[in-house]
Scaffold this motif. Structure first.
Motif, PDB file in Angstrom:
ATOM      1  N   LYS A  33       0.838  -1.200   0.000  1.00  0.00           N
ATOM      2  CA  LYS A  33       0.000   0.000   0.000  1.00  0.00           C
ATOM      3  C   LYS A  33       0.870   1.245   0.000  1.00  0.00           C
ATOM      4  O   LYS A  33       0.582   2.220  -0.677  1.00  0.00           O
ATOM      5  CB  LYS A  33      -0.924   0.010   1.222  1.00  0.00           C
ATOM      6  CG  LYS A  33      -2.082  -0.940   1.142  1.00  0.00           C
ATOM      7  CD  LYS A  33      -2.946  -0.803   2.370  1.00  0.00           C
ATOM      8  CE  LYS A  33      -4.079  -1.815   2.346  1.00  0.00           C
ATOM      9  NZ  LYS A  33      -4.914  -1.713   3.537  1.00  0.00           N
ATOM     10  N   SER A  47      -5.421   8.737  -3.778  1.00  0.00           N
ATOM     11  CA  SER A  47      -4.903   7.438  -3.366  1.00  0.00           C
ATOM     12  C   SER A  47      -6.077   6.563  -2.948  1.00  0.00           C
ATOM     13  O   SER A  47      -6.529   6.604  -1.803  1.00  0.00           O
ATOM     14  CB  SER A  47      -3.921   7.596  -2.206  1.00  0.00           C
ATOM     15  OG  SER A  47      -3.540   6.314  -1.741  1.00  0.00           O
ATOM     16  N   THR A  49      -6.153   3.478  -2.440  1.00  0.00           N
ATOM     17  CA  THR A  49      -5.756   2.501  -1.429  1.00  0.00           C
ATOM     18  C   THR A  49      -5.949   3.066  -0.027  1.00  0.00           C
ATOM     19  O   THR A  49      -6.560   2.428   0.836  1.00  0.00           O
ATOM     20  CB  THR A  49      -4.285   2.093  -1.632  1.00  0.00           C
ATOM     21  OG1 THR A  49      -4.140   1.570  -2.951  1.00  0.00           O
ATOM     22  CG2 THR A  49      -3.856   1.045  -0.629  1.00  0.00           C
TER      23      THR A  49
END
Length: 106
Positions: A33, A47, A49
């Motif tokens: 990650k 982002s 993630t």
């Protein structure tokens, strides 16, 4: 269970205040990650993630808070506030916390 950031719930009367209730979740942000987030930081953009990790943490913390409120005999939570913080070595973990007041409504 009704969960709200407001101090009252429209159409309901608060009959009893049970007390402060909270939920906390701490989870590690793994190596992969971090790599993908670093690439995203470099080229720009969102982002996904980390966003997903924050959403998952918020949902888990809220579930924990609701369970604690039920154990206190509450059927609603008012005045809810969320918090996010990085903890651990080099900010390698994410703390998601949520708190509010457990109440009994009619």
């Amino acid at each position: 269970m009704i969960v709200t950031t407001t101090q009252s719930i429209q159409g309901h009367e608060i009959r009893e205040y049970k007390g402060l209730v909270s939920g906390e979740v701490i989870f590690g942000l793994n190596f992969m990650k971090d790599i993908f987030a670093s690439v995203r930081d470099f080229i720009g953009g969102r982002s996904n993630t980390y966003e997903k990790a924050m959403i998952d943490g918020r949902v888990q913390a809220q579930r924990e808070m609701e369970q604690r409120a039920r154990e206190m005999g509450a059927n609603a939570i008012v005045g809810v506030s969320y918090g996010y913080e990085t903890v651990g070595q080099k900010g390698s973990m994410l703390l998601v916390s949520i708190s509010g007041t457990a109440v009994v409504i009619d």
